[in-house]
Design a protein around this motif. Sequence first.
Motif, PDB file in Angstrom:
ATOM      1  N   LYS A  96      11.793  11.608  -0.796  1.00 25.26           N
ATOM      2  CA  LYS A  96      10.497  10.944  -0.860  1.00 25.26           C
ATOM      3  C   LYS A  96      10.456   9.778   0.121  1.00 25.26           C
ATOM      4  O   LYS A  96      11.345   8.946   0.158  1.00 25.26           O
ATOM      5  CB  LYS A  96      10.213  10.422  -2.279  1.00 25.26           C
ATOM      6  N   THR A  97       9.409   9.767   0.938  1.00 27.02           N
ATOM      7  CA  THR A  97       9.184   8.628   1.819  1.00 27.02           C
ATOM      8  C   THR A  97       8.693   7.461   0.980  1.00 27.02           C
ATOM      9  O   THR A  97       7.896   7.634   0.058  1.00 27.02           O
ATOM     10  CB  THR A  97       8.120   8.977   2.888  1.00 27.02           C
ATOM     11  N   ASP A  98       9.169   6.261   1.291  1.00 23.23           N
ATOM     12  CA  ASP A  98       8.709   5.065   0.573  1.00 23.23           C
ATOM     13  C   ASP A  98       7.320   4.712   1.094  1.00 23.23           C
ATOM     14  O   ASP A  98       7.169   3.932   2.030  1.00 23.23           O
ATOM     15  CB  ASP A  98       9.687   3.910   0.792  1.00 23.23           C
ATOM     16  N   LEU A  99       6.297   5.346   0.487  1.00 19.94           N
ATOM     17  CA  LEU A  99       4.944   5.169   1.004  1.00 19.94           C
ATOM     18  C   LEU A  99       4.424   3.754   0.797  1.00 19.94           C
ATOM     19  O   LEU A  99       3.645   3.256   1.616  1.00 19.94           O
ATOM     20  CB  LEU A  99       4.015   6.190   0.350  1.00 19.94           C
ATOM     21  N   SER A 100       4.832   3.082  -0.261  1.00 21.53           N
ATOM     22  CA  SER A 100       4.408   1.700  -0.455  1.00 21.53           C
ATOM     23  C   SER A 100       4.906   0.825   0.689  1.00 21.53           C
ATOM     24  O   SER A 100       4.176  -0.024   1.210  1.00 21.53           O
ATOM     25  CB  SER A 100       4.917   1.155  -1.796  1.00 21.53           C
ATOM     26  N   GLN A 101       6.154   1.054   1.096  1.00 22.78           N
ATOM     27  CA  GLN A 101       6.706   0.305   2.217  1.00 22.78           C
ATOM     28  C   GLN A 101       5.983   0.654   3.512  1.00 22.78           C
ATOM     29  O   GLN A 101       5.692  -0.211   4.337  1.00 22.78           O
ATOM     30  CB  GLN A 101       8.204   0.598   2.356  1.00 22.78           C
ATOM     31  N   PHE A 102       5.665   1.938   3.698  1.00 22.84           N
ATOM     32  CA  PHE A 102       4.934   2.373   4.884  1.00 22.84           C
ATOM     33  C   PHE A 102       3.590   1.651   4.974  1.00 22.84           C
ATOM     34  O   PHE A 102       3.225   1.101   6.032  1.00 22.84           O
ATOM     35  CB  PHE A 102       4.723   3.888   4.840  1.00 22.84           C
ATOM     36  N   TYR A 103       2.848   1.641   3.885  1.00 25.72           N
ATOM     37  CA  TYR A 103       1.529   1.004   3.908  1.00 25.72           C
ATOM     38  C   TYR A 103       1.642  -0.518   3.995  1.00 25.72           C
ATOM     39  O   TYR A 103       0.760  -1.174   4.583  1.00 25.72           O
ATOM     40  CB  TYR A 103       0.702   1.433   2.697  1.00 25.72           C
ATOM     41  N   LYS A 104       2.706  -1.096   3.445  1.00 29.27           N
ATOM     42  CA  LYS A 104       2.918  -2.538   3.597  1.00 29.27           C
ATOM     43  C   LYS A 104       3.116  -2.878   5.069  1.00 29.27           C
ATOM     44  O   LYS A 104       2.583  -3.880   5.574  1.00 29.27           O
ATOM     45  CB  LYS A 104       4.128  -2.995   2.784  1.00 29.27           C
ATOM     46  N   MET A 105       3.878  -2.043   5.773  1.00 31.54           N
ATOM     47  CA  MET A 105       4.089  -2.271   7.200  1.00 31.54           C
ATOM     48  C   MET A 105       2.765  -2.187   7.957  1.00 31.54           C
ATOM     49  O   MET A 105       2.515  -2.964   8.883  1.00 31.54           O
ATOM     50  CB  MET A 105       5.087  -1.249   7.742  1.00 31.54           C
ATOM     51  N   MET A 106       1.894  -1.269   7.560  1.00 30.88           N
ATOM     52  CA  MET A 106       0.581  -1.185   8.206  1.00 30.88           C
ATOM     53  C   MET A 106      -0.244  -2.435   7.926  1.00 30.88           C
ATOM     54  O   MET A 106      -0.906  -2.975   8.818  1.00 30.88           O
ATOM     55  CB  MET A 106      -0.169   0.052   7.719  1.00 30.88           C
ATOM     56  N   ARG A 107      -0.207  -2.884   6.688  1.00 27.79           N
ATOM     57  CA  ARG A 107      -0.951  -4.104   6.352  1.00 27.79           C
ATOM     58  C   ARG A 107      -0.424  -5.311   7.131  1.00 27.79           C
ATOM     59  O   ARG A 107      -1.175  -6.241   7.435  1.00 27.79           O
ATOM     60  CB  ARG A 107      -0.861  -4.373   4.850  1.00 27.79           C
ATOM     61  N   ASP A 108       0.859  -5.284   7.444  1.00 29.47           N
ATOM     62  CA  ASP A 108       1.470  -6.382   8.196  1.00 29.47           C
ATOM     63  C   ASP A 108       1.260  -6.241   9.706  1.00 29.47           C
ATOM     64  O   ASP A 108       1.782  -7.044  10.484  1.00 29.47           O
ATOM     65  CB  ASP A 108       2.970  -6.462   7.891  1.00 29.47           C
ATOM     66  N   GLY A 109       0.527  -5.195  10.118  1.00 26.29           N
ATOM     67  CA  GLY A 109       0.187  -5.062  11.530  1.00 26.29           C
ATOM     68  C   GLY A 109       0.971  -4.035  12.306  1.00 26.29           C
ATOM     69  O   GLY A 109       0.762  -3.870  13.516  1.00 26.29           O
TER      70      GLY A 109
END
Length: 295
Positions: A49-62
């Motif tokens: 499983k990809t850590d999707l929460s971490q993925f989207y956090k990185m997007m939110r951080d730019g």
Amino acid sequence: MTMSFELVTDSCCNLAEETIDRYGLHVLPLTFMADGEDTVYQSYLKGEKTDLSQFYKMMRDGKVFRTSLPNLSNTETLFRSLLAAGRDILYLGFSSGLSGTYGATELLAKQLRGEYPDRKIYTVDTLAASGGQGLLVWHACQHAEAGEGIDAVRDWVEGNKLRLAHWFTVDDLMFLWRGGRVSKTSAWAGTLLNIKPVLHVDDEGHLIPMEKVRGRKKSLTALLNHMEKTGTQPLADQMVFITHGDCLEEAQWLEQQIRERFGVRDIVVNCIDPVIGAHSGPGTMALFFLASSRN
């Protein structure tokens, strides 16, 4: 469940691992990478499983991500192994209006048809994405489970794919601007005015803005209104898919509204994978169901 043929799709179907396992699906992973980094990640790896929460956090951080097609060599290896085992193949692919994935796979299938004249190798451009593609795959599995062969299942998907409605909204227009879906001016203006677009996937498989509303709750309610307007009756008997970009609580709110408003019993909620999420951004909410038309 054992089908009389092999059903292949790709990771943009956004199906849950349990569904993939239950129906013995083969999933071709699209890939993504962060700008400035060399590491290429697969958007689906069986059993991982990809850590999707971490993925989207990185997007939110730019963080900006780039995406690419499945590895064609791996696709060829899979197809050849299935054909060599005497199995027919039905491939249901990510919309050609959004990706080159289907086109590349169809070229491979064309080559393999010449090498394996006794095997059936069918490809369907679903003109669908995310849970829309996934819901078509799910329906195909129901028909196969009922004993239908590869020809009948292929024909059902071709005949019904333009009835698979996709309605979605995004929380931040800037991600659509980065993906070339809206102009920078529209993205900035919409952000300042708290405008939320309501979009759908049209009959050519493209993302099309359909209306604009002010505020998040109104945009989510708009998805419900479109379902009420066009959804195939009785709505209560449908399987409905919801996918979201790391906004589970709102997805659960939407699910509850669908249950209460329409009496729907079967609803699957899943997260949007990184390849689609890289273009739609965190906060994306999408609703999929069978309808009189995609509009």
